[in-house]
Design a protein around this motif. Structure first.
Motif, PDB file in Angstrom:
ATOM      1  N   SER A  60      14.738   9.107   1.238  1.00  0.00           N
ATOM      2  CA  SER A  60      15.304   9.515  -0.052  1.00  0.00           C
ATOM      3  C   SER A  60      16.345  10.596   0.135  1.00  0.00           C
ATOM      4  CB  SER A  60      14.198  10.016  -0.983  1.00  0.00           C
ATOM      5  OG  SER A  60      14.760  10.609  -2.134  1.00  0.00           O
ATOM      6  N   ILE A  61      17.453  10.461  -0.610  1.00  0.00           N
ATOM      7  CA  ILE A  61      18.502  11.481  -0.526  1.00  0.00           C
ATOM      8  C   ILE A  61      18.032  12.788  -1.130  1.00  0.00           C
ATOM      9  CG2 ILE A  61      20.386   9.822  -0.564  1.00  0.00           C
ATOM     10  CD1 ILE A  61      20.741  10.427  -3.539  1.00  0.00           C
ATOM     11  N   TYR A  62      16.887  12.747  -1.828  1.00  0.00           N
ATOM     12  CA  TYR A  62      16.367  13.956  -2.461  1.00  0.00           C
ATOM     13  C   TYR A  62      15.246  14.597  -1.642  1.00  0.00           C
ATOM     14  CZ  TYR A  62      18.801  11.650  -6.241  1.00  0.00           C
ATOM     15  OH  TYR A  62      19.749  11.020  -6.998  1.00  0.00           O
ATOM     16  N   SER A  63      14.878  13.976  -0.518  1.00  0.00           N
ATOM     17  CA  SER A  63      13.756  14.505   0.258  1.00  0.00           C
ATOM     18  C   SER A  63      14.177  15.721   1.070  1.00  0.00           C
ATOM     19  CB  SER A  63      13.209  13.422   1.184  1.00  0.00           C
ATOM     20  OG  SER A  63      14.203  13.008   2.093  1.00  0.00           O
TER      21      SER A  63
ATOM     22  N   SER B 115       0.825  -1.210   0.000  1.00  0.00           N
ATOM     23  CA  SER B 115       0.000   0.000   0.000  1.00  0.00           C
ATOM     24  C   SER B 115       0.859   1.260   0.000  1.00  0.00           C
ATOM     25  CB  SER B 115      -0.902   0.012   1.238  1.00  0.00           C
ATOM     26  OG  SER B 115      -0.103   0.202   2.412  1.00  0.00           O
ATOM     27  N   ASP B 116       0.208   2.367  -0.335  1.00  0.00           N
ATOM     28  CA  ASP B 116       0.891   3.661  -0.313  1.00  0.00           C
ATOM     29  C   ASP B 116       1.399   3.990   1.085  1.00  0.00           C
ATOM     30  OD1 ASP B 116       0.364   3.942  -2.975  1.00  0.00           O
ATOM     31  OD2 ASP B 116      -1.367   5.268  -2.710  1.00  0.00           O
ATOM     32  N   ASN B 117       0.689   3.528   2.119  1.00  0.00           N
ATOM     33  CA  ASN B 117       1.132   3.800   3.493  1.00  0.00           C
ATOM     34  C   ASN B 117       2.511   3.206   3.751  1.00  0.00           C
ATOM     35  OD1 ASN B 117      -1.193   5.200   4.122  1.00  0.00           O
ATOM     36  ND2 ASN B 117      -2.275   3.392   4.911  1.00  0.00           N
ATOM     37  N   ILE B 118       2.714   1.988   3.250  1.00  0.00           N
ATOM     38  CA  ILE B 118       4.026   1.333   3.404  1.00  0.00           C
ATOM     39  C   ILE B 118       5.086   2.124   2.655  1.00  0.00           C
ATOM     40  CG2 ILE B 118       5.354  -0.757   2.927  1.00  0.00           C
ATOM     41  CD1 ILE B 118       3.343  -1.340   5.023  1.00  0.00           C
ATOM     42  N   VAL B 119       4.773   2.496   1.406  1.00  0.00           N
ATOM     43  CA  VAL B 119       5.736   3.245   0.582  1.00  0.00           C
ATOM     44  C   VAL B 119       6.096   4.560   1.246  1.00  0.00           C
ATOM     45  CG1 VAL B 119       6.087   4.379  -1.645  1.00  0.00           C
ATOM     46  CG2 VAL B 119       4.942   2.160  -1.544  1.00  0.00           C
ATOM     47  N   ASN B 120       5.114   5.244   1.787  1.00  0.00           N
ATOM     48  CA  ASN B 120       5.359   6.549   2.393  1.00  0.00           C
ATOM     49  C   ASN B 120       6.255   6.469   3.618  1.00  0.00           C
ATOM     50  OD1 ASN B 120       3.839   7.872   0.469  1.00  0.00           O
ATOM     51  ND2 ASN B 120       1.929   7.714   1.638  1.00  0.00           N
ATOM     52  N   GLN B 121       6.261   5.333   4.294  1.00  0.00           N
ATOM     53  CA  GLN B 121       7.149   5.180   5.450  1.00  0.00           C
ATOM     54  C   GLN B 121       8.624   5.254   5.046  1.00  0.00           C
ATOM     55  OE1 GLN B 121       6.254   1.709   7.845  1.00  0.00           O
ATOM     56  NE2 GLN B 121       4.047   2.056   7.653  1.00  0.00           N
ATOM     57  N   PHE B 122       8.900   4.834   3.788  1.00  0.00           N
ATOM     58  CA  PHE B 122      10.292   4.843   3.302  1.00  0.00           C
ATOM     59  C   PHE B 122      10.678   6.160   2.631  1.00  0.00           C
ATOM     60  CE2 PHE B 122       9.413   0.354   3.636  1.00  0.00           C
ATOM     61  CZ  PHE B 122      10.627  -0.233   3.948  1.00  0.00           C
ATOM     62  N   ASN B 123       9.690   6.923   2.221  1.00  0.00           N
ATOM     63  CA  ASN B 123       9.982   8.082   1.369  1.00  0.00           C
ATOM     64  C   ASN B 123      10.904   9.100   2.018  1.00  0.00           C
ATOM     65  OD1 ASN B 123       8.840   7.599  -1.140  1.00  0.00           O
ATOM     66  ND2 ASN B 123       6.788   8.185  -0.463  1.00  0.00           N
ATOM     67  N   ASN B 124      10.818   9.237   3.338  1.00  0.00           N
ATOM     68  CA  ASN B 124      11.672  10.244   3.977  1.00  0.00           C
ATOM     69  C   ASN B 124      13.144   9.828   4.015  1.00  0.00           C
ATOM     70  OD1 ASN B 124      11.516   8.231   5.846  1.00  0.00           O
ATOM     71  ND2 ASN B 124      10.955   9.536   7.579  1.00  0.00           N
TER      72      ASN B 124
END
Length: 803
Positions: A800-803, A789-798
């Motif tokens: 990112s070296i580009y975040s 789910s998007d919830n799982i993906v969003n947990q990793f997004n922060n």
């Protein structure tokens, strides 16, 4: 006499060897075919004691080549700036003028009559008549027509004639004294190529040609050609008929051959790609002869160096601007971009591709003028810097790619899409980091400080592959499925060993043969049962035993049912099983996994087809001795940086597949069979095996050559990604479809009905493009399913070296 027998006879004459292995290698033929030809020649009295008999010599002499025509009239407009001063054929490459090298090579083959067709800067060729006794003839249409005009100018000399171009460089003398029939030299090109690709029958007769995006991993025409008397006569007749047509003016003679291929047939003379060199630009010549990096013997280059206080190797990125003005070319020097006009007029600025170049130098006597790009360019009231313009171009290229794949109907069996979850590691900064060795050979002494942070990912890949595939040893370091083949064969195969492969006519990957043959491996084609769409395993096992085959490498690209490789007896051989096309099916347990049941097997493949991971490679085995042969050899001997972002993306895809893969693969097979059934109901000849249309993601449509080309050309216009095929597996010609990507979007039967309707329209010669586009627009959105789910993906997004 058959063609292969003739080629063997001629090779024995030229090479002085009657060794079947050697002849098979230089003629690119199976060993058994060569052995049969040698036997036939001996029985016919053409060979005696490994040499040509008088009868053999007499037979060759009936096929003697009469003369050669060298095409040297063209302006070579891409070869700026050297072409302004000298014809390309007169350039000195590695100490010899290109055309003189070919004249000498032709004379070595006993070809005395040599005709050179000249046009542009014709006077510079005149010395050749006195020096070599060649015949010079002129075409005055070199600047308005393509090279068919040179063929026309030489028509009175055409008989059994070699046709070559003065700007070619042959490392070895591959000209012939004798020829069986018309032919064109060909070389194998891996990957995508813009050259003229060919398809041939088993005797190397060219059946069809293709260009551009249609060419991938194929043989292409490159080098010289040979016109038989019959070919020459027919070519002249055709030129007489079409020469004055407006559409003829721009055609190469090979384009005319394509238009009349059945009448102007040729055979393929297969050559090593490292022997034939064709230089389309100064940059390409520099890569071959580094003399041209430092001194091109050009007054124009000398003048540029004086004006810019530069050396010749500072002048790069040279590009003709003939469409703007014949005398103009563009280049870069020390970070700046220039346009040079070698025949300048009064203009003080040049507009090109939305940029303005202002006059910056005016060479003495007005013989050369330079324009430099302004760093701040005003377009439509807005200023754009040079860098911003580059960014705009990159944005346009990227948007075009993205928009295309959002619009297209994805039915290419070789591609898939990965989820946002599997894409996550591509933004985490792994790409730039190094780790040496693999899970089983890792040690800090051989590594960089910090690599220990990467090691757990390798270990995790091994753990997950153990669960999904039952693999004791896993190697994710290769970049692609073909790279797996390269790494495996380099590390375990020995020169002179014997290998059985799946022939491309029965769905095998076309690159396998040239890859392994270059390692000195003797290659044999596996016997195949077309009715079963599988190997003839009884015959294969007998062949393995009789010939003492060391390796069986099966790399199927086209298959509607998995090969039943477990029937192969691997007691005394090693099975190398490229499961790229069905890796997802194996991982999901929907087809058998020979890794769990067989000895002496390596399972490997690309991870971006039915398995929806990144474009990467994966090698697995349960045999420690095979693992040991590869483990410490692949890295660092053949591979230094293993592209960690790919590997960790692969790990994410593996974990995703472990949870959702079985559902995804089940739906994919349903899509193949449902769509195939609908196409059959609507009149297409859809292949099946024992009544089942597909046990994989692929669907085979069998059809005539004409219908195949109609479907393909309409698909190209409508952005439907599919493949056309010409091989025995399709009973001649056909179309291959893949359902792995549309299944990833979880499209239902209603969507498949729409796709079937689109595909039926593709066979219509008078197709209404706009009407069919409307059907494609009715398809559901491309939303990736079978993922976290998007919830799982969003947990990793922060992270990112580009975040």
């Amino acid at each position: 006499m058959k063609k292969t027998e003739f080629d063997v006879l001629m090779s024995i004459k030229e090479k002085g060897q009657c060794d079947a292995d050697y002849l098979a290698r230089i003629l690119y033929k199976p060993l058994d075919t060569i052995e049969e030809s040698i036997t036939a020649l001996k029985n016919g009295g053409f060979i005696l004691d490994g040499q040509l008999s008088k009868k053999g010599e007499a037979e060759l002499n009936t096929h003697r080549i009469d003369n050669a025509v060298i095409l040297s009239a063209g302006m070579s407009t891409r070869f700026v700036p050297l072409n302004y001063e000298k014809p390309k054929g007169l350039l000195v490459v590695k100490g010899e003028p290109l055309v003189e090298r070919q004249i000498c090579q032709l004379r070595e083959k006993g070809i005395q009559e040599i005709i050179i067709v000249v046009g542009y800067l014709k006077e510079q060729f005149e010395y050749l008549a006195e020096k070599y006794g060649v015949i010079l003839i002129e075409t005055q249409e070199y600047n308005t027509r393509n090279n068919h005009a040179s063929i026309w100018a030489a028509r009175h000399y055409l008989k059994n004639t070699i046709i070559t171009s003065s700007d070619l460089y042959f490392e070895e003398n591959i000209f012939q004294t004798y020829a069986y029939d018309s032919f064109y030299c060909t070389v194998y090109e891996s990957g995508k190529t813009a050259e003229r690709g060919i398809e041939t029958d088993e005797n190397d007769k060219i059946l069809t040609t293709m260009y551009g995006d249609k060419c991938y991993d194929t043989w292409v025409t490159l080098g010289y050609a040979f016109f038989s008397t019959q070919f020459s006569s027919r070519m002249i007749e055709i030129l007489e008929k079409i020469y004055d047509l407006p559409e003829t003016a721009s055609k190469f003679w090979a384009d005319i051959q394509d238009d009349y291929l059945e009448e102007l047939y040729m055979y393929a003379k297969r050559c090593d790609s490292e022997i034939i060199h064709e230089f389309d630009s100064l940059e390409e010549l520099r890569a071959f002869d580094d003399k041209y990096l430092h001194n091109a013997d050009s007054q124009i280059m000398h003048n540029l160096c004086c004006l810019l206080a530069a050396r010749e190797n500072n002048i790069i990125g040279i590009e003709s601007l003939k469409k703007l003005k014949y005398s103009m070319f563009k280049f870069r020097c020390k970070g700046d971009t220039y346009i040079c006009d070698v025949n300048p007029d009064e203009q003080e600025k040049v507009n090109y591709q939305g940029r303005v170049y202002y006059q910056c130098h005016d060479f003495m006597e007005g013989s050369l003028k330079l324009f430099k790009m302004d760093k701040n360019i005003k377009i439509g009231g807005v200023y754009y810097t040079d860098t911003e313009n580059e960014l705009m171009q990159l944005y346009d290229y990227s948007k075009d790619f993205k928009d295309y794949h959002e619009r297209s109907l994805p039915l290419c069996a070789a591609e898939n899409i990965i989820s946002p979850f599997a894409n996550l590691p591509l933004n985490f900064g792994f790409q730039e980091r190094y780790i040496m060795n693999n899970t089983y050979s890792f040690n800090m002494d051989d590594n960089f400080i910090g690599c220990e942070k990467l090691f757990p990912f390798y270990q995790k890949i091994s753990d997950v592959c153990g669960r999904i595939f039952g693999a004791k040893y896993t190697d994710p370091r290769p970049f692609t499925g073909m790279h797996c083949i390269d790494m495996i064969t380099k590390t375990i195969c020995k020169p002179g060993s014997k290998m059985m492969i799946l022939d491309k006519d029965y769905g095998g990957h076309a690159s396998v043969r040239p890859v392994v043959e270059r390692l000195g491996v003797k290659v044999y084609d596996a016997p195949y049962d077309l009715e079963e769409n599988d190997l003839d395993y009884r015959a294969a096992n007998e062949m393995i035993k009789k010939l003492e085959i060391d390796y069986v490498l099966l790399a199927p690209s086209d298959l509607i049912k998995p090969l039943n490789v477990e029937q192969i007896d691997t007691t005394h051989c090693i099975l190398l099983w490229d499961c790229s096309q069905i890796m997802g099916l194996i991982a999901a347990g929907l087809c058998s996994n020979p890794l769990k049941t067989m000895k002496n097997i390596i399972l490997f493949g690309g991870t971006h087809k039915t398995f929806p991971g990144p474009a990467s490679g994966l090698i697995m085995t349960n045999e420690k001795y095979l693992h040991d042969m590869m483990e410490t050899e692949i890295n660092p001997k053949y591979l230094r940086h293993s592209q960690m972002h790919q590997k960790i993306s692969l790990l994410f895809a593996l974990i995703e597949f472990e949870k959702y893969g079985s559902q995804y693969m089940s739906h994919m097979i349903h899509c193949s069979n449902y769509l195939g059934s609908r196409l059959r109901e609507k009149g297409y000849d859809v292949a099946d095996v024992h009544g089942q249309i597909s046990r994989t993601h692929q669907i085979f449509i069998r059809c005539s050559k004409e219908e195949m080309n109609t479907i393909y050309n309409n698909a190209y216009k409508l952005e439907v990604t599919l493949n056309k095929k010409h091989k025995a597996l399709f009973y001649g010609y056909g179309i291959r479809l893949g359902t792995q990507e549309i299944a990833r979007y979880d499209w239902n039967d209603a969507a498949l009905d729409t796709i079937a309707e689109v595909l039926i329209h593709l066979s219509d010669k008078d197709i209404n493009i706009d009407e069919v586009k409307q059907l494609i627009h009715l398809l559901p959105p491309k939303t990736i399913s079978y993922t976290f789910s998007d919830n799982i993906v969003n947990q990793f997004n922060n992270l990112s070296i580009y975040s």
